[in-house]
Write a protein that holds these residues in place. Structure first.
Motif, short mmCIF file in Angstrom:
data_model
loop_
_atom_site.label_atom_id
_atom_site.label_comp_id
_atom_site.label_asym_id
_atom_site.label_seq_id
_atom_site.Cartn_x
_atom_site.Cartn_y
_atom_site.Cartn_z
N GLN A 108 39.36 60.87 62.40
CA GLN A 108 39.49 61.03 63.84
C GLN A 108 38.43 60.16 64.51
O GLN A 108 37.24 60.33 64.28
N VAL A 109 38.88 59.23 65.32
CA VAL A 109 37.95 58.39 66.07
C VAL A 109 37.68 59.08 67.41
O VAL A 109 38.61 59.51 68.09
N ALA A 110 36.41 59.20 67.75
CA ALA A 110 36.01 59.80 69.02
C ALA A 110 35.02 58.86 69.70
O ALA A 110 34.21 58.20 69.03
N TYR A 111 35.10 58.80 71.02
CA TYR A 111 34.25 57.91 71.80
C TYR A 111 33.24 58.75 72.57
O TYR A 111 33.62 59.62 73.36
N LEU A 112 31.97 58.49 72.32
CA LEU A 112 30.89 59.25 72.96
C LEU A 112 30.05 58.32 73.81
O LEU A 112 29.55 57.31 73.32
N THR A 113 29.91 58.67 75.08
CA THR A 113 29.06 57.91 75.98
C THR A 113 27.93 58.81 76.44
O THR A 113 28.17 59.92 76.93
N THR A 114 26.70 58.34 76.23
CA THR A 114 25.51 59.10 76.64
C THR A 114 24.58 58.17 77.41
O THR A 114 24.80 56.97 77.47
N LYS A 144 28.28 54.83 72.73
CA LYS A 144 27.99 53.87 73.79
C LYS A 144 26.92 54.48 74.68
O LYS A 144 26.96 55.67 74.98
N VAL A 145 25.96 53.67 75.09
CA VAL A 145 24.91 54.12 75.99
C VAL A 145 25.21 53.55 77.38
O VAL A 145 25.42 52.36 77.54
N ASP A 146 25.27 54.45 78.38
CA ASP A 146 25.52 54.06 79.77
C ASP A 146 24.55 54.80 80.68
O ASP A 146 24.75 55.98 80.98
N PRO A 147 23.47 54.13 81.13
CA PRO A 147 22.49 54.80 81.98
C PRO A 147 23.06 55.24 83.33
O PRO A 147 22.46 56.07 84.02
N ASN A 148 24.21 54.73 83.73
CA ASN A 148 24.83 55.11 85.00
C ASN A 148 25.32 56.55 85.00
O ASN A 148 25.64 57.09 86.06
N LEU A 149 25.40 57.17 83.83
CA LEU A 149 25.83 58.58 83.77
C LEU A 149 24.77 59.50 84.34
O LEU A 149 25.05 60.65 84.66
N ILE A 154 29.97 61.97 77.91
CA ILE A 154 31.42 61.97 78.01
C ILE A 154 31.93 61.80 76.58
O ILE A 154 31.56 60.85 75.90
N LEU A 155 32.79 62.72 76.15
CA LEU A 155 33.35 62.69 74.81
C LEU A 155 34.87 62.57 74.92
O LEU A 155 35.50 63.41 75.56
N LYS A 156 35.44 61.51 74.33
CA LYS A 156 36.89 61.31 74.35
C LYS A 156 37.43 61.44 72.94
O LYS A 156 36.99 60.76 72.03
N VAL A 157 38.42 62.32 72.79
CA VAL A 157 39.09 62.54 71.52
C VAL A 157 40.59 62.49 71.81
O VAL A 157 41.10 63.37 72.50
#
Length: 186
Positions: A108-114, A144-149, A154-157
């Motif tokens: 399972q690929v999941a996308y995590l932005t912090t 993925k690192v996004d300082p704008n958060l 944000i976790l996408k599955v």
């Protein structure tokens, strides 16, 4: 027939053949390499889709890129696709192959932005959450690192998204404030 359907059929065929011949991991690595090259150099995608370039020239480019270490089955596949003048779908085939490979391997690929790089303990916790959501044993976390958060994550599955970012909460608060302000004027 749509490019997605064509890519899906090609990907399924090459995956099944690679499984049968026992070279799945090598072919997978070749398709990952193709995707990585296309991601780092958009000219490859343009060249493969360019109707002015002949199939022979496109095949020469592919063979040059995969001159060393490529699985012969992958090169044969490129030749077949080239003979059918379908090079334009190769990057879609690579993407679809990755999806079918993950399905076959129960990944399972999941996308995590912090807002900051996470440590191993946090990574383990996110992987546990993804396993719980998907029911699959193996998790591939794309970080993925996004300082704008501002904060949170944000976790996408698959088609689900868990947005626990401060920027999202502030946006919702702002909309609620604007609605209340508008209603008070009426």
């Amino acid at each position: 027939m749509s490019n997605h359907r064509v890519a899906s059929r090609y990907a399924k065929s090459i995956l099944e053949l690679a499984l049968e011949k026992g070279v799945l991991e090598e072919v997978h690595a070749d398709f990952q390499k193709l995707s990585a090259i296309a991601k780092s150099n958009s000219d490859l995608g343009f060249a493969l889709k360019n109707p002015v370039l002949t199939s022979d020239k496109k095949l020469k480019v592919l063979k040059a890129l995969f001159a060393e270490g490529a699985q012969p089955m992958t090169l044969t596949f490129f030749e077949i696709v080239s003979r059918k003048n379908r090079e334009a779908v190769l990057l879609d085939v690579a993407k679809e192959f990755e999806a079918q490979y993950n399905l076959h391997k129960s990944i399972q690929v999941a996308y995590l932005t912090t807002t900051f790089p996470i440590d191993d303990a946090m990574r383990s916790e996110f992987e546990r959450i993804v396993k719980e959501i998907s029911g699959l044993k193996t998790v591939q976390l794309v970080e993925k690192v996004d300082p704008n958060l501002i904060g949170g994550f944000i976790l996408k599955v698959n088609d689900r998204q868990l947005d626990e970012s401060l920027s999202s909460k502030l946006r919702i608060l702002k909309m609620e404030f604007q609605e209340n302000h508008y209603e008070s004027k009426i």
